[in-house]
Design a protein around this motif. Structure first.
Motif, PDB file in Angstrom:
ATOM      1  N   VAL A  13       0.872  -1.174   0.000  1.00 15.82           N
ATOM      2  CA  VAL A  13       0.000   0.000   0.000  1.00 15.82           C
ATOM      3  C   VAL A  13       0.906   1.220   0.000  1.00 15.82           C
ATOM      4  CG1 VAL A  13      -1.719   1.302   1.316  1.00 15.82           C
ATOM      5  CG2 VAL A  13      -1.879  -1.190   1.182  1.00 15.82           C
ATOM      6  N   ASP A  14       0.697   2.099  -0.986  1.00 11.91           N
ATOM      7  CA  ASP A  14       1.487   3.320  -1.081  1.00 11.91           C
ATOM      8  C   ASP A  14       1.184   4.194   0.138  1.00 11.91           C
ATOM      9  OD1 ASP A  14       3.065   5.433  -2.443  1.00 11.91           O
ATOM     10  OD2 ASP A  14       1.115   6.433  -2.551  1.00 11.91           O
ATOM     11  N   PRO A  15       2.197   4.588   0.904  1.00 12.09           N
ATOM     12  CA  PRO A  15       1.945   5.360   2.126  1.00 12.09           C
ATOM     13  C   PRO A  15       1.385   6.759   1.884  1.00 12.09           C
ATOM     14  CG  PRO A  15       4.300   5.136   1.737  1.00 12.09           C
ATOM     15  CD  PRO A  15       3.613   4.293   0.706  1.00 12.09           C
ATOM     16  N   PHE A  16       1.592   7.322   0.705  1.00 12.68           N
ATOM     17  CA  PHE A  16       1.112   8.676   0.399  1.00 12.68           C
ATOM     18  C   PHE A  16      -0.360   8.666   0.013  1.00 12.68           C
ATOM     19  CE2 PHE A  16       0.830  12.279  -2.713  1.00 12.68           C
ATOM     20  CZ  PHE A  16       0.921  13.299  -1.771  1.00 12.68           C
ATOM     21  N   THR A  17      -0.747   7.710  -0.840  1.00 16.86           N
ATOM     22  CA  THR A  17      -2.121   7.678  -1.353  1.00 16.86           C
ATOM     23  C   THR A  17      -3.006   6.654  -0.662  1.00 16.86           C
ATOM     24  OG1 THR A  17      -1.589   6.017  -3.018  1.00 16.86           O
ATOM     25  CG2 THR A  17      -1.335   8.349  -3.648  1.00 16.86           C
ATOM     26  N   MET A  18      -2.382   5.690   0.005  1.00 15.81           N
ATOM     27  CA  MET A  18      -3.070   4.555   0.627  1.00 15.81           C
ATOM     28  C   MET A  18      -3.723   3.644  -0.426  1.00 15.81           C
ATOM     29  SD  MET A  18      -2.060   5.079   3.603  1.00 15.81           S
ATOM     30  CE  MET A  18      -2.829   3.685   4.373  1.00 15.81           C
ATOM     31  N   LEU A  19      -3.207   3.670  -1.647  1.00 17.88           N
ATOM     32  CA  LEU A  19      -3.696   2.819  -2.728  1.00 17.88           C
ATOM     33  C   LEU A  19      -2.743   1.642  -2.931  1.00 17.88           C
ATOM     34  CD1 LEU A  19      -4.748   5.525  -5.334  1.00 17.88           C
ATOM     35  CD2 LEU A  19      -6.253   4.136  -3.893  1.00 17.88           C
ATOM     36  N   PRO A  20      -3.272   0.515  -3.389  1.00 12.02           N
ATOM     37  CA  PRO A  20      -2.402  -0.639  -3.634  1.00 12.02           C
ATOM     38  C   PRO A  20      -1.486  -0.402  -4.833  1.00 12.02           C
ATOM     39  CG  PRO A  20      -4.681  -1.161  -4.229  1.00 12.02           C
ATOM     40  CD  PRO A  20      -4.690   0.205  -3.629  1.00 12.02           C
ATOM     41  N   GLU A  21      -0.249  -0.860  -4.681  1.00  9.89           N
ATOM     42  CA  GLU A  21       0.747  -0.776  -5.742  1.00  9.89           C
ATOM     43  C   GLU A  21       1.309  -2.164  -6.010  1.00  9.89           C
ATOM     44  OE1 GLU A  21       3.173   3.312  -5.613  1.00  9.89           O
ATOM     45  OE2 GLU A  21       3.559   2.015  -3.901  1.00  9.89           O
ATOM     46  N   GLN A  22       1.878  -2.303  -7.196  1.00  7.68           N
ATOM     47  CA  GLN A  22       2.527  -3.551  -7.599  1.00  7.68           C
ATOM     48  C   GLN A  22       3.985  -3.247  -7.933  1.00  7.68           C
ATOM     49  OE1 GLN A  22       0.179  -4.274 -11.083  1.00  7.68           O
ATOM     50  NE2 GLN A  22      -1.364  -5.446  -9.968  1.00  7.68           N
ATOM     51  N   LEU A  23       4.859  -4.174  -7.576  1.00  5.98           N
ATOM     52  CA  LEU A  23       6.267  -4.063  -7.957  1.00  5.98           C
ATOM     53  C   LEU A  23       6.441  -4.772  -9.297  1.00  5.98           C
ATOM     54  CD1 LEU A  23       9.165  -3.203  -7.155  1.00  5.98           C
ATOM     55  CD2 LEU A  23       9.423  -5.503  -6.179  1.00  5.98           C
TER      56      LEU A  23
END
Length: 153
Positions: A137-147
């Motif tokens: 979870v991106d700490p800035f947006t709180m949206l899920p991210e993928q590597l």
């Protein structure tokens, strides 16, 4: 459309890069992130961060210019593509392709991309990246991210 060119980031262009970053971010993610997130951007703080990265020399930071207007940029270390932003009016013109090639020229590297952003997924697939299955979870947006990772070319 006006012709464009790539140029390295200079001190004189740092504030323009920060402004491009903020504007591109808003254009790209306006329907993806909550409204309060983009309002948290601060031009001076962003410019300070980008100047530090430029001065340290740890990032390759090519910029795209149309005349004197900064229309896009990328930032990469030896291991990670940390940023790739192009103003919406320049999407589909080859600017992003040139920037990724300049910032991460055929090198194996990783990047984080929003999980719910198919446009970016298609672009990165064309450049040899694939989802690794690692998510956060991106700490800035709180949206899920993928590597995503690209092997050596």
């Amino acid at each position: 459309m006006t012709e464009w060119r790539l140029a390295p980031l200079t001190t004189a262009r740092v504030t323009a890069l920060a402004a491009c970053h903020i504007a591109s971010w808003r254009e790209a993610y306006d329907t993806l992130v909550p409204e309060h997130v983009p309002s948290g951007f601060d031009l001076d703080r962003s410019a300070t961060t980008w100047e530090r990265r430029r001065a340290e020399g740890t990032h390759r930071i090519p910029t795209a210019l149309a005349g004197d207007e900064l229309i896009g940029f990328a930032a990469a270390t030896d291991a990670e593509l940390e940023a790739l932003y192009v103003r919406a009016a320049w999407h589909g013109t080859g600017v992003a392709d040139a920037l990724i090639d300049a910032a991460a020229p055929g090198s194996p590297c990783t990047l984080w991309v929003f999980a719910d952003y198919p446009r970016a997924h298609g672009f990165y697939r064309r450049h040899g990246f694939a989802d690794t299955g690692v998510h956060r979870v991106d700490p800035f947006t709180m949206l899920p991210e993928q590597l995503w990772r690209r092997a050596a070319r």
